[in-house]
Design a protein around this motif. Structure first.
Motif, PDB file in Angstrom:
ATOM      1  N   GLY A  67       0.827  -1.196   0.000  1.00  0.00           N
ATOM      2  CA  GLY A  67       0.000   0.000   0.000  1.00  0.00           C
ATOM      3  C   GLY A  67       0.862   1.247   0.000  1.00  0.00           C
ATOM      4  N   LYS A  68       0.306   2.316   0.526  1.00  0.00           N
ATOM      5  CA  LYS A  68       1.001   3.597   0.529  1.00  0.00           C
ATOM      6  C   LYS A  68       0.719   4.319   1.844  1.00  0.00           C
ATOM      7  CE  LYS A  68       1.477   7.874  -2.214  1.00  0.00           C
ATOM      8  NZ  LYS A  68       0.923   8.642  -3.348  1.00  0.00           N
ATOM      9  N   VAL A  69       1.776   4.820   2.452  1.00  0.00           N
ATOM     10  CA  VAL A  69       1.632   5.610   3.682  1.00  0.00           C
ATOM     11  C   VAL A  69       2.231   6.986   3.441  1.00  0.00           C
ATOM     12  CG1 VAL A  69       1.650   3.567   5.144  1.00  0.00           C
ATOM     13  CG2 VAL A  69       3.796   4.759   4.700  1.00  0.00           C
ATOM     14  N   THR A  70       1.566   8.002   3.974  1.00  0.00           N
ATOM     15  CA  THR A  70       1.992   9.388   3.773  1.00  0.00           C
ATOM     16  C   THR A  70       1.817  10.164   5.061  1.00  0.00           C
ATOM     17  OG1 THR A  70       1.328   9.358   1.432  1.00  0.00           O
ATOM     18  CG2 THR A  70       1.590  11.520   2.463  1.00  0.00           C
ATOM     19  N   VAL A  71       2.750  11.047   5.331  1.00  0.00           N
ATOM     20  CA  VAL A  71       2.575  12.012   6.405  1.00  0.00           C
ATOM     21  C   VAL A  71       3.173  13.333   5.929  1.00  0.00           C
ATOM     22  CG1 VAL A  71       4.748  11.484   7.599  1.00  0.00           C
ATOM     23  CG2 VAL A  71       2.825  12.412   8.896  1.00  0.00           C
ATOM     24  N   SER A 237      -3.773  -9.258  -4.663  1.00  0.00           N
ATOM     25  CA  SER A 237      -5.003  -9.318  -5.446  1.00  0.00           C
ATOM     26  C   SER A 237      -5.356 -10.751  -5.811  1.00  0.00           C
ATOM     27  CB  SER A 237      -4.850  -8.476  -6.715  1.00  0.00           C
ATOM     28  OG  SER A 237      -4.752  -7.111  -6.392  1.00  0.00           O
ATOM     29  N   SER A 238      -6.633 -11.001  -5.845  1.00  0.00           N
ATOM     30  CA  SER A 238      -7.144 -12.317  -6.231  1.00  0.00           C
ATOM     31  C   SER A 238      -8.399 -12.110  -7.063  1.00  0.00           C
ATOM     32  CB  SER A 238      -7.476 -13.141  -4.981  1.00  0.00           C
ATOM     33  OG  SER A 238      -8.520 -12.516  -4.254  1.00  0.00           O
ATOM     34  N   ARG A 242      -9.416  -6.916  -5.792  1.00  0.00           N
ATOM     35  CA  ARG A 242      -8.339  -6.261  -6.530  1.00  0.00           C
ATOM     36  C   ARG A 242      -7.844  -5.070  -5.735  1.00  0.00           C
ATOM     37  NH1 ARG A 242      -5.281  -8.288 -10.273  1.00  0.00           N
ATOM     38  NH2 ARG A 242      -4.887  -6.208 -11.086  1.00  0.00           N
ATOM     39  N   TYR A 243      -6.528  -5.037  -5.510  1.00  0.00           N
ATOM     40  CA  TYR A 243      -5.906  -3.901  -4.829  1.00  0.00           C
ATOM     41  C   TYR A 243      -5.263  -2.983  -5.855  1.00  0.00           C
ATOM     42  CZ  TYR A 243      -6.429  -6.388  -0.391  1.00  0.00           C
ATOM     43  OH  TYR A 243      -6.936  -7.019   0.715  1.00  0.00           O
ATOM     44  N   TRP A 244      -5.378  -1.680  -5.632  1.00  0.00           N
ATOM     45  CA  TRP A 244      -4.847  -0.725  -6.617  1.00  0.00           C
ATOM     46  C   TRP A 244      -3.344  -0.858  -6.769  1.00  0.00           C
ATOM     47  CZ3 TRP A 244      -1.217   2.793  -5.084  1.00  0.00           C
ATOM     48  CH2 TRP A 244      -1.144   3.104  -3.725  1.00  0.00           C
ATOM     49  N   TRP A 245      -2.647  -1.243  -5.696  1.00  0.00           N
ATOM     50  CA  TRP A 245      -1.183  -1.315  -5.799  1.00  0.00           C
ATOM     51  C   TRP A 245      -0.706  -2.514  -6.618  1.00  0.00           C
ATOM     52  CZ3 TRP A 245      -3.581  -1.160  -0.906  1.00  0.00           C
ATOM     53  CH2 TRP A 245      -3.792  -2.396  -0.290  1.00  0.00           C
ATOM     54  N   ASP A 246      -1.629  -3.446  -6.950  1.00  0.00           N
ATOM     55  CA  ASP A 246      -1.266  -4.571  -7.813  1.00  0.00           C
ATOM     56  C   ASP A 246      -1.610  -4.331  -9.283  1.00  0.00           C
ATOM     57  OD1 ASP A 246      -0.130  -6.242  -5.906  1.00  0.00           O
ATOM     58  OD2 ASP A 246      -2.064  -7.075  -5.303  1.00  0.00           O
ATOM     59  N   GLU A 247      -2.185  -3.167  -9.588  1.00  0.00           N
ATOM     60  CA  GLU A 247      -2.484  -2.869 -10.983  1.00  0.00           C
ATOM     61  C   GLU A 247      -1.182  -2.826 -11.791  1.00  0.00           C
ATOM     62  OE1 GLU A 247      -5.420  -2.707 -12.367  1.00  0.00           O
ATOM     63  OE2 GLU A 247      -6.420  -3.058 -10.462  1.00  0.00           O
TER      64      GLU A 247
END
Length: 292
Positions: A67-71, A237-238, A242-247
């Motif tokens: 995923g993505k983490v931001t601060v 993803s399966s 579907r996860y966006w980071w697996d696109e």
């Protein structure tokens, strides 16, 4: 109609690339994990201070895999020599994985140096350092880590400054099998942080304060009771999910991002472990293949 479809596609791509997820309140995602008396809260703003008694740190309440983490951080103003403010992800144990942003303090008027590092199975020594193209003490700027099964990307205001690519097909381990917490801390590191430790912390300028806002975690949360193998399956993803980071478009930088990274390296990088022949008589194996 075609134009509308094109615009929608572009907007969708932007949402995927930049993860338009609204920020959360600090205490929804994080908690202090040491020196609670060195925290102050001003609405959505969180501040941590370092003085000659203690630094401070916070950690995410959950652990994540991909995923993505931001601060958004505003770094210590003025003479911050000897201090380090860190934002990082890490798993547990001696064979841990870790992705580091470390902001190395400076004497007034010098540029802040950002050091990034990647640990895989407990082994780091992959430092890169660069000068930022803005003053990070004057305003908040976003710092992000994007992590999927193909790459780890460090971003500053959505500009990639480093990519660590999956080279398992070359026999090089890649961090994709351990859930990771999200952390930040501020501490005294004047034995190494500023000019190799030659410039020490001037405690007359304490407290040193780092400010935080805009906490975003768009990642796969991992229950503590779930095994690493099951987490890896659940966060990939399966057919059902579907996860966006697996696109496919997330498997490497876009052309624009590649140009941004080249610009950063050409104009702002001041140290790259892959080019440190004094330290490494044999070039680290990933450096022979990596397009960092």
């Amino acid at each position: 109609m075609a134009l509308m479809g094109s615009a929608f596609f572009t907007f969708t791509i932007a949402m995927v690339m930049f993860g338009f997820v609204s920020s959360a309140k600090f205490d929804e995602l994080f908690q202090p994990y040491w020196a609670m008396d060195h925290f102050t809260y001003e609405g959505e703003l969180v501040k941590m201070k370092l003085d000659n008694y203690s630094g401070a740190g916070f950690s995410s309440k959950s652990k994540y895999m991909f995923g993505k983490v931001t601060v958004q951080i505003k770094l210590v103003e003025g003479d911050s020599a000897g201090t380090v403010t860190a934002f990082y992800m890490s798993s547990d144990g001696p064979k841990h994985h870790e992705f580091d942003f470390e902001f190395l303090g400076n004497t007034s008027g010098e540029p802040y140096i950002v050091q990034t590092n990647v640990y895989v199975n407990g082994v780091g020594n992959r430092e890169q350092r660069l000068n930022l193209w803005f003053d990070p003490t004057k305003d908040f700027h976003s710092y992000s880590i994007l992590w999927n099964q193909r790459q780890v990307v460090f971003l500053v205001d959505e500009t990639p400054i480093r990519v660590h690519t999956n080279l398992e097909h070359k026999g090089i381990p890649f961090p994709k099998d351990q859930s990771m917490g999200v952390y930040s801390s501020i501490w005294n590191a004047d034995d190494w942080a500023t000019q190799g430790g030659r410039v020490k912390t001037d405690w007359s300028h304490a407290p040193f304060v780092a400010s935080y806002q805009g906490f975003v975690v768009d990642a796969c949360e991992c229950p503590t009771t779930t095994t690493a193998v099951d987490n890896a399956k659940r966060c990939s993803s399966s057919a059902e999910k579907r996860y966006w980071w697996d696109e496919p478009m997330m498997s490497e930088l876009s052309l624009h991002q590649s140009h941004q990274l080249l610009w950063v390296k050409a104009n702002h990088m001041v140290y790259d472990y892959c080019e440190d022949t004094a330290r490494f008589q044999v070039i680290p194996v990933e450096c022979q293949h990596h397009r960092h």
